[in-house]
Design a protein around this motif. Structure first.
Motif, PDB file in Angstrom:
ATOM      1  N   ILE A   1       0.841  -1.205   0.000  1.00  0.00           N
ATOM      2  CA  ILE A   1       0.000   0.000   0.000  1.00  0.00           C
ATOM      3  C   ILE A   1       0.875   1.253   0.000  1.00  0.00           C
ATOM      4  O   ILE A   1       0.606   2.215  -0.730  1.00  0.00           O
ATOM      5  N   VAL A   2       1.934   1.271   0.795  1.00  0.00           N
ATOM      6  CA  VAL A   2       2.847   2.419   0.813  1.00  0.00           C
ATOM      7  C   VAL A   2       3.442   2.627  -0.574  1.00  0.00           C
ATOM      8  O   VAL A   2       3.498   3.747  -1.090  1.00  0.00           O
ATOM      9  N   TRP A   3       3.876   1.543  -1.210  1.00  0.00           N
ATOM     10  CA  TRP A   3       4.418   1.641  -2.566  1.00  0.00           C
ATOM     11  C   TRP A   3       3.353   2.175  -3.523  1.00  0.00           C
ATOM     12  O   TRP A   3       3.621   3.055  -4.346  1.00  0.00           O
ATOM     13  N   LEU A   4       2.141   1.647  -3.421  1.00  0.00           N
ATOM     14  CA  LEU A   4       1.057   2.065  -4.290  1.00  0.00           C
ATOM     15  C   LEU A   4       0.765   3.554  -4.128  1.00  0.00           C
ATOM     16  O   LEU A   4       0.577   4.278  -5.116  1.00  0.00           O
ATOM     17  N   GLU A   5       0.750   4.035  -2.891  1.00  0.00           N
ATOM     18  CA  GLU A   5       0.512   5.463  -2.650  1.00  0.00           C
ATOM     19  C   GLU A   5       1.584   6.313  -3.329  1.00  0.00           C
ATOM     20  O   GLU A   5       1.274   7.329  -3.951  1.00  0.00           O
ATOM     21  N   ARG A   6       2.822   5.900  -3.225  1.00  0.00           N
ATOM     22  CA  ARG A   6       3.929   6.700  -3.761  1.00  0.00           C
ATOM     23  C   ARG A   6       4.045   6.607  -5.279  1.00  0.00           C
ATOM     24  O   ARG A   6       4.324   7.600  -5.940  1.00  0.00           O
ATOM     25  N   GLN A   7       3.902   5.404  -5.809  1.00  0.00           N
ATOM     26  CA  GLN A   7       4.194   5.175  -7.215  1.00  0.00           C
ATOM     27  C   GLN A   7       3.018   5.331  -8.153  1.00  0.00           C
ATOM     28  O   GLN A   7       3.192   5.744  -9.282  1.00  0.00           O
ATOM     29  N   LYS A   8       1.864   4.957  -7.720  1.00  0.00           N
ATOM     30  CA  LYS A   8       0.756   4.854  -8.655  1.00  0.00           C
ATOM     31  C   LYS A   8      -0.310   5.924  -8.503  1.00  0.00           C
ATOM     32  O   LYS A   8      -0.707   6.547  -9.448  1.00  0.00           O
ATOM     33  N   LEU A   9      -0.811   6.097  -7.327  1.00  0.00           N
ATOM     34  CA  LEU A   9      -2.025   6.892  -7.183  1.00  0.00           C
ATOM     35  C   LEU A   9      -1.811   8.335  -6.758  1.00  0.00           C
ATOM     36  O   LEU A   9      -2.596   9.195  -7.103  1.00  0.00           O
ATOM     37  N   GLY A  10      -0.799   8.593  -5.964  1.00  0.00           N
ATOM     38  CA  GLY A  10      -0.632   9.927  -5.421  1.00  0.00           C
ATOM     39  C   GLY A  10      -1.694  10.244  -4.383  1.00  0.00           C
ATOM     40  O   GLY A  10      -2.019  11.398  -4.153  1.00  0.00           O
ATOM     41  N   LEU A  11      -2.262   9.202  -3.784  1.00  0.00           N
ATOM     42  CA  LEU A  11      -3.305   9.364  -2.775  1.00  0.00           C
ATOM     43  C   LEU A  11      -2.848   8.768  -1.449  1.00  0.00           C
ATOM     44  O   LEU A  11      -1.940   7.942  -1.410  1.00  0.00           O
ATOM     45  N   ARG A  12      -3.497   9.167  -0.373  1.00  0.00           N
ATOM     46  CA  ARG A  12      -3.251   8.547   0.926  1.00  0.00           C
ATOM     47  C   ARG A  12      -4.354   7.525   1.157  1.00  0.00           C
ATOM     48  O   ARG A  12      -5.539   7.857   1.087  1.00  0.00           O
ATOM     49  N   ILE A  13      -3.962   6.299   1.425  1.00  0.00           N
ATOM     50  CA  ILE A  13      -4.928   5.220   1.604  1.00  0.00           C
ATOM     51  C   ILE A  13      -5.058   4.930   3.092  1.00  0.00           C
ATOM     52  O   ILE A  13      -4.079   4.642   3.773  1.00  0.00           O
ATOM     53  N   GLN A  14      -6.275   5.052   3.610  1.00  0.00           N
ATOM     54  CA  GLN A  14      -6.495   4.819   5.036  1.00  0.00           C
ATOM     55  C   GLN A  14      -6.951   3.404   5.330  1.00  0.00           C
ATOM     56  O   GLN A  14      -6.592   2.830   6.334  1.00  0.00           O
ATOM     57  N   ARG A  15      -7.788   2.855   4.481  1.00  0.00           N
ATOM     58  CA  ARG A  15      -8.267   1.481   4.655  1.00  0.00           C
ATOM     59  C   ARG A  15      -8.147   0.766   3.307  1.00  0.00           C
ATOM     60  O   ARG A  15      -8.323   1.378   2.277  1.00  0.00           O
ATOM     61  N   PHE A  16      -7.875  -0.524   3.386  1.00  0.00           N
ATOM     62  CA  PHE A  16      -7.740  -1.299   2.136  1.00  0.00           C
ATOM     63  C   PHE A  16      -8.137  -2.744   2.374  1.00  0.00           C
ATOM     64  O   PHE A  16      -8.134  -3.230   3.496  1.00  0.00           O
ATOM     65  N   GLU A  17      -8.505  -3.395   1.290  1.00  0.00           N
ATOM     66  CA  GLU A  17      -8.743  -4.837   1.332  1.00  0.00           C
ATOM     67  C   GLU A  17      -8.429  -5.398  -0.050  1.00  0.00           C
ATOM     68  O   GLU A  17      -8.508  -4.688  -1.065  1.00  0.00           O
TER      69      GLU A  17
END
Length: 184
Positions: A163-179
């Protein structure tokens, strides 16, 4: 990338390790021993460059995969990719054509995949009272996008690290919850 075995295939089986040719040719032996019609396919990876079918230089071929004929359809396999489904070669192998070796002959076969890179991202968001976007994001990966996801996901130390990688590399969003669903 290898087109030749590095050791006897019995050792590959016992040691559970080997180069790509060791692993794929062991798969070939197992498939044949269990009654499947299977054949080696030699190819040039993208890194090695395309092969000119009119002048196929032997030193340009650097990889071997397996073709299996089942119920009138041909499937290509690469056992070095643990998260790849049947008939989805890794991108490094998608380089035009390869040569299949059957009992009777050798001939060119097409390596172009039926699968595509399909990724759907749905975002539903609104601006909250602090002027920030809030909402949900759903990412659906299919075919090569799903293979890329599985490879990246399984090398991450944890779901949180992914999720940390995804926030930085792909989306530019902060993710609070995930599944995650249907990872394997």
């Amino acid at each position: 990338m290898d087109k030749f075995v590095s050791k006897p295939l019995e050792l590959t089986y016992l040691e559970k390790t080997g180069n790509s040719a060791d692993i794929n040719l062991l798969l070939l032996l197992i498939l044949k021993a269990t009654g499947f019609q299977a054949f080696p396919v030699i190819l040039s990876t993208r890194e090695s460059g395309k092969i000119n079918p009119d002048y196929p230089l032997p030193n340009k071929f650097n990889y071997v995969v397996i073709a299996v004929d089942l119920e009138g359809k041909r499937y290509l396999l690469d056992a070095t990719e643990p998260y790849s489904p049947v008939n989805m070669l890794p991108e490094r192998c998608l380089n035009g054509q390869g040569i299949i070796k059957t009992a009777d002959s050798s001939y060119w076969i097409d390596l172009n995949p039926e699968a595509k890179f399909i990724q759907t991202i749905n975002i539903s968001a609104e601006i909250n009272k602090y002027g920030e976007n809030e909402g949900t994001c759903t990412i659906i990966n299919k075919d090569y996008a799903a293979l890329e996801f599985r490879n990246l996901f399984h090398i991450a130390p944890s779901q949180f690290n992914y999720i940390v990688w995804l926030e930085r590399q792909k989306l530019g969003l902060r993710i609070q919850r995930f599944e995650f669903d249907d990872i394997d």
